[in-house]
Design an enzyme around this catalytic site. Structure first.
Site, PDB file in Angstrom:
ATOM      1  N   ILE A 478       3.937  -8.611  -8.630  1.00 25.17           N
ATOM      2  CA  ILE A 478       3.592  -7.315  -8.014  1.00 25.17           C
ATOM      3  C   ILE A 478       4.729  -6.314  -8.237  1.00 25.17           C
ATOM      4  CG2 ILE A 478       2.925  -6.158  -5.864  1.00 25.17           C
ATOM      5  CD1 ILE A 478       0.925  -8.314  -6.829  1.00 25.17           C
ATOM      6  N   LYS A 582       3.091 -10.526   4.007  1.00 27.79           N
ATOM      7  CA  LYS A 582       2.395 -10.542   5.301  1.00 27.79           C
ATOM      8  C   LYS A 582       3.195 -11.194   6.409  1.00 27.79           C
ATOM      9  CE  LYS A 582      -1.292 -11.373   2.222  1.00 27.79           C
ATOM     10  NZ  LYS A 582      -0.937 -12.318   1.165  1.00 27.79           N
ATOM     11  N   GLU A 609      -0.400  -1.566   3.612  1.00 28.31           N
ATOM     12  CA  GLU A 609      -1.834  -1.584   3.294  1.00 28.31           C
ATOM     13  C   GLU A 609      -2.232  -2.850   2.548  1.00 28.31           C
ATOM     14  OE1 GLU A 609      -5.159  -1.498   3.245  1.00 28.31           O
ATOM     15  OE2 GLU A 609      -4.970   0.632   3.703  1.00 28.31           O
ATOM     16  N   ASP A 681      -3.269 -18.027   4.341  1.00 28.48           N
ATOM     17  CA  ASP A 681      -3.256 -16.623   3.941  1.00 28.48           C
ATOM     18  C   ASP A 681      -4.339 -15.828   4.684  1.00 28.48           C
ATOM     19  OD1 ASP A 681      -2.298 -14.566   1.960  1.00 28.48           O
ATOM     20  OD2 ASP A 681      -4.422 -14.639   1.418  1.00 28.48           O
ATOM     21  N   LYS A 685      -4.126 -12.750   7.542  1.00 27.83           N
ATOM     22  CA  LYS A 685      -4.795 -11.458   7.378  1.00 27.83           C
ATOM     23  C   LYS A 685      -5.678 -11.115   8.574  1.00 27.83           C
ATOM     24  CE  LYS A 685      -4.749 -11.591   2.332  1.00 27.83           C
ATOM     25  NZ  LYS A 685      -5.422 -12.156   1.165  1.00 27.83           N
ATOM     26  N   GLY A 800      -4.821  -9.488  -7.139  1.00 27.43           N
ATOM     27  CA  GLY A 800      -4.525  -9.160  -8.539  1.00 27.43           C
ATOM     28  C   GLY A 800      -3.379  -8.175  -8.624  1.00 27.43           C
TER      29      GLY A 800
HETATM   30  N1  LIG Z   1      -0.883 -11.284  -5.943  1.00 23.07           N
HETATM   31  C1  LIG Z   1      -1.666 -10.579  -5.185  1.00 23.07           C
HETATM   32  O1  LIG Z   1      -2.815 -10.315  -5.510  1.00 23.07           O
HETATM   33  C2  LIG Z   1      -1.202 -10.076  -3.894  1.00 23.07           C
HETATM   34  C3  LIG Z   1       0.040 -10.383  -3.446  1.00 23.07           C
HETATM   35  N2  LIG Z   1       0.462  -9.918  -2.233  1.00 23.07           N
HETATM   36  C4  LIG Z   1       1.785 -10.274  -1.780  1.00 23.07           C
HETATM   37  O2  LIG Z   1       2.758  -9.769  -2.670  1.00 23.07           O
HETATM   38  C5  LIG Z   1       3.931 -10.539  -2.575  1.00 23.07           C
HETATM   39  C6  LIG Z   1       4.424 -10.861  -3.962  1.00 23.07           C
HETATM   40  O3  LIG Z   1       3.480 -11.587  -4.676  1.00 23.07           O
HETATM   41  P1  LIG Z   1       3.608 -11.883  -6.229  1.00 23.07           P
HETATM   42  O4  LIG Z   1       4.280 -10.744  -6.897  1.00 23.07           O
HETATM   43  O5  LIG Z   1       2.271 -12.277  -6.665  1.00 23.07           O
HETATM   44  O6  LIG Z   1       4.588 -13.119  -6.215  1.00 23.07           O
HETATM   45  P2  LIG Z   1       5.684 -13.564  -7.318  1.00 23.07           P
HETATM   46  O7  LIG Z   1       6.009 -14.963  -7.019  1.00 23.07           O
HETATM   47  O8  LIG Z   1       5.200 -13.232  -8.681  1.00 23.07           O
HETATM   48  O9  LIG Z   1       6.896 -12.635  -7.020  1.00 23.07           O
HETATM   49  C7  LIG Z   1       7.778 -12.814  -5.961  1.00 23.07           C
HETATM   50  C8  LIG Z   1       9.152 -12.411  -6.444  1.00 23.07           C
HETATM   51  O10 LIG Z   1      10.001 -12.408  -5.337  1.00 23.07           O
HETATM   52  C9  LIG Z   1      11.252 -12.922  -5.724  1.00 23.07           C
HETATM   53  N3  LIG Z   1      11.900 -13.381  -4.508  1.00 23.07           N
HETATM   54  C10 LIG Z   1      11.523 -14.346  -3.643  1.00 23.07           C
HETATM   55  N4  LIG Z   1      12.417 -14.462  -2.654  1.00 23.07           N
HETATM   56  C11 LIG Z   1      13.365 -13.533  -2.882  1.00 23.07           C
HETATM   57  C12 LIG Z   1      14.552 -13.153  -2.210  1.00 23.07           C
HETATM   58  N5  LIG Z   1      14.907 -13.737  -1.079  1.00 23.07           N
HETATM   59  N6  LIG Z   1      15.297 -12.163  -2.728  1.00 23.07           N
HETATM   60  C13 LIG Z   1      14.927 -11.563  -3.874  1.00 23.07           C
HETATM   61  N7  LIG Z   1      13.810 -11.875  -4.543  1.00 23.07           N
HETATM   62  C14 LIG Z   1      13.028 -12.860  -4.054  1.00 23.07           C
HETATM   63  C15 LIG Z   1      10.934 -13.983  -6.720  1.00 23.07           C
HETATM   64  O11 LIG Z   1      12.030 -14.204  -7.577  1.00 23.07           O
HETATM   65  C16 LIG Z   1       9.771 -13.360  -7.455  1.00 23.07           C
HETATM   66  O12 LIG Z   1      10.271 -12.605  -8.527  1.00 23.07           O
HETATM   67  C17 LIG Z   1       3.566 -11.742  -1.720  1.00 23.07           C
HETATM   68  O13 LIG Z   1       4.033 -11.528  -0.409  1.00 23.07           O
HETATM   69  C18 LIG Z   1       2.059 -11.745  -1.717  1.00 23.07           C
HETATM   70  O14 LIG Z   1       1.512 -12.253  -0.540  1.00 23.07           O
HETATM   71  C19 LIG Z   1      -0.288  -9.139  -1.452  1.00 23.07           C
HETATM   72  C20 LIG Z   1      -1.532  -8.748  -1.864  1.00 23.07           C
HETATM   73  C21 LIG Z   1      -2.110  -9.215  -3.105  1.00 23.07           C
HETATM   74  N1  LIG Z   2      -3.300 -14.510  -2.459  1.00 19.08           N
HETATM   75  C1  LIG Z   2      -4.067 -13.483  -1.861  1.00 19.08           C
HETATM   76  C2  LIG Z   2      -3.748 -12.149  -2.431  1.00 19.08           C
HETATM   77  C3  LIG Z   2      -2.882 -11.412  -1.568  1.00 19.08           C
HETATM   78  O1  LIG Z   2      -3.067 -11.087  -0.422  1.00 19.08           O
HETATM   79  C4  LIG Z   2      -5.529 -13.690  -2.080  1.00 19.08           C
HETATM   80  O2  LIG Z   2      -5.859 -14.588  -2.844  1.00 19.08           O
HETATM   81  O3  LIG Z   2      -6.316 -13.004  -1.458  1.00 19.08           O
HETATM   82 NA    NA Z   3      -5.514  -3.146   1.635  1.00 20.30          NA
END
Ligand SMILES: NC(=O)C1=CN([C@@H]2O[C@H](COP(=O)(O)OP(=O)(O)OC[C@H]3O[C@@H](n4cnc5c(N)ncnc54)[C@H](O)[C@@H]3O)[C@@H](O)[C@H]2O)C=CC1
Ligand SMILES: N[C@@H](CC=O)C(=O)O
Ligand code: NA
Length: 820
Positions: A478, A582, A609, A681, A685, A800
């Site tokens: 993200i 979250k 959001e 998760d 939510k 996504g």
């Molecule tokens: N993938 C999705 O569709 C959605 C994701 N989210 C949320 O977004 C957030 C990120 O998700 P992704 O990008 O998919 O995960 P990801 O695993 O690709 O990225 C997480 C990043 O955070 C870094 N990280 C973890 N702990 C850290 C710390 N203490 N200090 C610095 N960096 C740290 C990791 O190195 C990694 O680069 C999560 O909280 C997830 O719940 C929310 C809505 C949708």
């Molecule tokens: N992992 C979640 C995405 C982020 O909120 C999902 O699958 O809905």
């Molecule tokens: Na939203």
């Protein structure tokens, strides 16, 4: 006819003096008449002369070394700019002047005393030498230059180091002198004058500007040109405010206010003679001679902004004198200020509330202790009788002044000023506005100075885009996508939305990089890899607070459980937060509430959001209904993009684990997909939605309906978890096949009704509204007092990278609009 003045840096070296000569020759070629040229000492020389004087006064012979250095610098100019055969005569004259200086210092060294009078004489050598040498350089270029010692023209009283000019005598002497010189061009020593008894005086540091103005006024010049090393006056000090820009036209009054408040471009007394004769002063740059600079005159046109400039005095102390005995008693302030005047303490700003209970005023820090002593002695009786409680002194403060004639006619300036300082957490300690309405000054803590100046500059000079300083923790899927989106929208935001996004910090689990000048969005990954240091969140936050930049936003794009511990301190430091994580909002209710309260208290934003439904406008919609007074009766939703994808994609015969892998590769899952499959998760939510709908729920009020066999949950790592999934294929196949057999679809549904959350795996038939979802869709149906017959439904991809980053981006931009 113009009078030209060149400052110390303009005559500092052979290279620079060449530029000065070129400017003078250029004027002559263009037929612009130059009445006189005023010069400062070569830069650094006046300070050295002061040091030399002090050394001689304690008989420290090392001063001779410094004198040799000064002589050398002038010799170098002769060598560099005067033809060899003419040099020896000029060397001789310089040597003669330096000998005179040495004789004087020998005397100082013998009697071991250095009065202000002698110091003025010592200092006069700087201008005398520069004018001597440069007038000879000009002669050798064919200009009929003539050295002119201003002590013969400018007559003053005997306040050495800060002499007052006797205008009448001076004007007469100037006119007499100029009547005798024909078409010669006098090269006049700035800064110095003399008393009626011909004792040397000086006009205060920066006094060469003043000399030029006195000459210009006496000669009725068309312009007084102050050639310096900057492009005129700027909207703020460019060393503190990188976005400061040149002010093309400014009034005498504005220039006066700005220069009193630290804009060191012009020496304030300079303005008076020019103002009296209505002669424009132009501030020009010797090193960028084509720049239009700043014109100071009676009226300033080409005004694009309501204010003209922002200036500051970086270090002041505030003295507060208060007591019930001051109310309605005439004469306290008269006594106070006449005492200060008597001791020659200059007061920078005064503020008294109409209750008359206290008066506070700002002075230079070096006077603080003395002022306390003086006032305690002066008001001893009042203090003894309890009419005055105490005299308190607050240190480490700065004053910022917003200046502009435009403020007279417009309202809302103060409002804008206080609002931008408030939003950035800058506390205002005292305020003063003169009834001329061209200056509003505020006293703030010194450690907020740079932040306040930049934030104010940003809102007042609106044609410039407002800066938003971003600190991104978690450059994963993200985070990376967000930065890519910002990069591609950067120009649009800057030009159309007047929002300039500056990435100041970025980190992943391994490395972090912070740069207050900004990290280019096109090469942040390389810089993070090459320049980044080992990640430490406390150090990251410490730096953020240290930089204290205006309009700072912290973005948490991790799923880390510890980072939210920093949210409250960040909000309290007036840093806004945007996060898809979250964890903070789904922990204890008390913590959730604490964050909400901190945002209200500090006037900052905490936006999330994407906590629910990724970029779908779910939280905003819910909050909109709540704030407008609607009441929630039921929320029914599919909140897991990952589970939706799995249930919509899985076909019997395919390995279940491979579908989960696909969901992970498509960026739908949490960093640990067990969070999705375990129902955790979704639990988070629905808990967040219920809280946003006004219900006080704890995590323990939500029962998770776990889809995973125990062996999968307890796998030691994510790869091990996938292996475990493979061995449990039959379990999932049965689950899905059973539904399929009934022409139903599996849906993981979360419901909130009557204060209770239920989460269950349901099989729904084609007549159910949740049946027809595809991909990673989420669907949320809100039944409220206002949406009772037919609920409000939001549906679309709920996970996504692109859609989530979009949601985060939108939150960031909305903070930009709020801060603007
Ligand atoms: N993938 C999705 O569709 C959605 C994701 N989210 C949320 O977004 C957030 C990120 O998700 P992704 O990008 O998919 O995960 P990801 O695993 O690709 O990225 C997480 C990043 O955070 C870094 N990280 C973890 N702990 C850290 C710390 N203490 N200090 C610095 N960096 C740290 C990791 O190195 C990694 O680069 C999560 O909280 C997830 O719940 C929310 C809505 C949708
Ligand atoms: N992992 C979640 C995405 C982020 O909120 C999902 O699958 O809905
Ligand atoms: Na939203």
């Amino acid at each position: 006819m113009n009078v030209l003045k060149f400052g110390g840096t303009s005559v500092k070296s052979v290279e620079n003096i060449k530029k000065v000569i070129a400017i003078i020759l250029n004027h002559r070629q263009n037929g612009d008449v130059i009445g006189a040229v005023v010069l400062s000492a070569m830069s650094g020389v006046t300070n050295q002369l002061i040091e030399i004087g002090r050394m001689a006064a304690v008989s420290n012979p090392d001063y001779l070394e410094l004198i040799r250095g000064i002589e050398e610098r002038h010799f170098n100019v002769i060598k560099g700019l005067i033809p060899i055969k003419e040099q020896s005569k000029v060397f001789g004259r310089v040597r003669g002047t330096v000998n005179e200086l040495e004789d004087l210092l020998r005397g100082v060294s013998l009697i071991r005393e250095l009065s202000d009078r002698t110091m003025d004489l010592v200092m006069s050598f700087g201008e005398r030498l520069s004018c001597l040498v440069i007038s000879e350089c000009l002669k050798s270029k064919g200009v009929p230059a003539r050295f002119c010692d201003a002590r013969e023209l400018i007559k003053t009283d005997a306040q050495f180091s800060m002499a007052e000019v006797d205008d009448q005598t001076t004007n007469q002497l100037i006119r007499n002198y100029f009547a005798t010189i024909g078409t010669d061009l006098p090269i006049v020593t700035g800064f110095i004058g003399s008393t009626a008894n011909n004792e040397t005086t000086t006009l205060g540091r920066g006094g060469s500007d003043y000399t030029a103005s006195i000459l210009g006024a006496a000669l009725n010049a068309n312009y007084i040109d102050i050639w310096t090393d900057v492009d005129g006056m700027m909207t703020a000090d460019p060393r503190k405010v990188p976005n400061a820009f040149n002010i093309p036209t400014i009034t005498y009054a504005e220039a006066m206010e700005l220069s009193h408040f630290g804009a060191k471009v012009i020496y304030p007394p300079t303005l008076q003679p020019a103002f009296a004769k209505n002669i424009p002063i132009r501030i020009l740059n010797t090193f960028n001679a084509d720049h239009e600079g700043t014109v100071i005159s009676r009226t300033a046109d080409r005004r694009d902004f309501t204010i003209t400039g922002i200036s500051s005095i970086d270090d002041i102390v505030l003295v507060n004198i208060q007591g019930s005995g001051m109310i309605g008693v005439a004469g306290v302030s008269a006594k106070l200020f006449s005492t200060l005047a008597h001791y020659k303490i200059s007061v920078i700003l005064i503020s008294q509330a109409s209750s008359e209970h206290s008066i506070c005023f700002a002075i230079e820090p070096r006077n603080a202790d003395r002022v306390r002593e003086i006032l305690e002695a002066e008001f001893a009786t009042e203090i003894a009788h309890g009419h005055i409680d105490n005299i308190s002194i607050e240190r480490d403060l700065s004053i910022i002044a917003t200046v502009g004639e435009g403020m007279k006619k417009s309202s809302g300036i103060a409002g804008k000023l206080f609002s931008v300082l408030g939003k950035n957490g800058v506390n205002i300690i005292a305020i003063a506005q003169g009834s001329s309405e061209i200056n509003i000054s505020v006293v703030i803590n010194k450690n907020n100075l740079s932040k306040a100046l930049n934030a104010m500059h940003n809102v007042f000079f609106q044609s410039e885009a407002r800066i938003l300083n971003l600190y991104l923790v978690g450059a994963g899927l993200i985070g990376r996508t967000l930065l890519k989106q910002i990069e591609s929208q950067y120009e649009f935001l800057r030009t159309e939305k007047l929002l300039r996004i500056c990435l100041v910090g970025v980190s992943n689990t391994k490395k972090m990089l912070l740069d207050p000048k900004g990290i280019d969005l096109s090469d942040w990954q390389d810089r993070l890899m090459n320049e980044g240091v080992t990640t430490s969140l406390p150090a990251f936050v410490e730096k953020l607070k240290d930089y204290n930049l205006p309009n700072s936003v912290f973005i948490d794009c991790t799923a880390d459980k510890d980072i939210p511990l920093f949210y409250e301190p960040l909000l309290n430091a007036n840093v806004s937060i945007v996060t898809p994580n979250k964890v903070a909002n789904s922990g204890s209710y008390a913590e959730y509430k604490r964050l909400q309260r901190a945002t209200v208290r500090r006037g900052v934003k905490f936006l999330y959001e994407t906590n629910v439904g990724a970029g779908l406008p779910i939280i905003n919609t819910l909050q909109g209904l709540m704030t407008s007074g609607d009441r929630f009766l039921k929320i029914e939703a599919i909140l897991s993009g990952t589970l939706s994808y799995i249930f919509n994609t899985y076909k019997p015969g395919v390995s279940f684990a491979s579908v989960v892998r696909e969901a992970k590769e498509k960026g739908f899952t949490e960093p640990d997909p067990r969070e999705d499959l375990s129902g955790m998760d979704v639990a988070r939510k629905i808990l967040i939605l219920a809280r946003e709908a006004g219900f006080e729920l704890e995590p323990s009020d939500v029962t998770i309906n776990n889809l995973l066999p125990e062996s999968c949950i307890s796998a030691p790592s994510i790869p091990a978890f996938f292996e475990e999934l493979d061995t449990n294929n039959a379990y999932f196949e049965n689950l899905l096949q059973a539904a399929e057999g009934r022409n139903e679809k599996l849906r993981y549904v979360a419901t909130f009704e009557n204060g209770k959350v239920t989460i269950e795996l349901r099989a729904v038939g084609f007549d159910h509204p949740f049946y027809s979802l595809s991909g990673a869709d989420n669907i949320i149906s809100f039944t409220t007092e206002r949406y009772k017959e037919r609920p409000l439904v939001i549906k679309g991809p709920g996970a996504g990278a692109e859609v989530t980053a979009t949601g985060v981006f939108a939150d960031v931009v909305s903070i930009g609009s709020y801060l603007a």
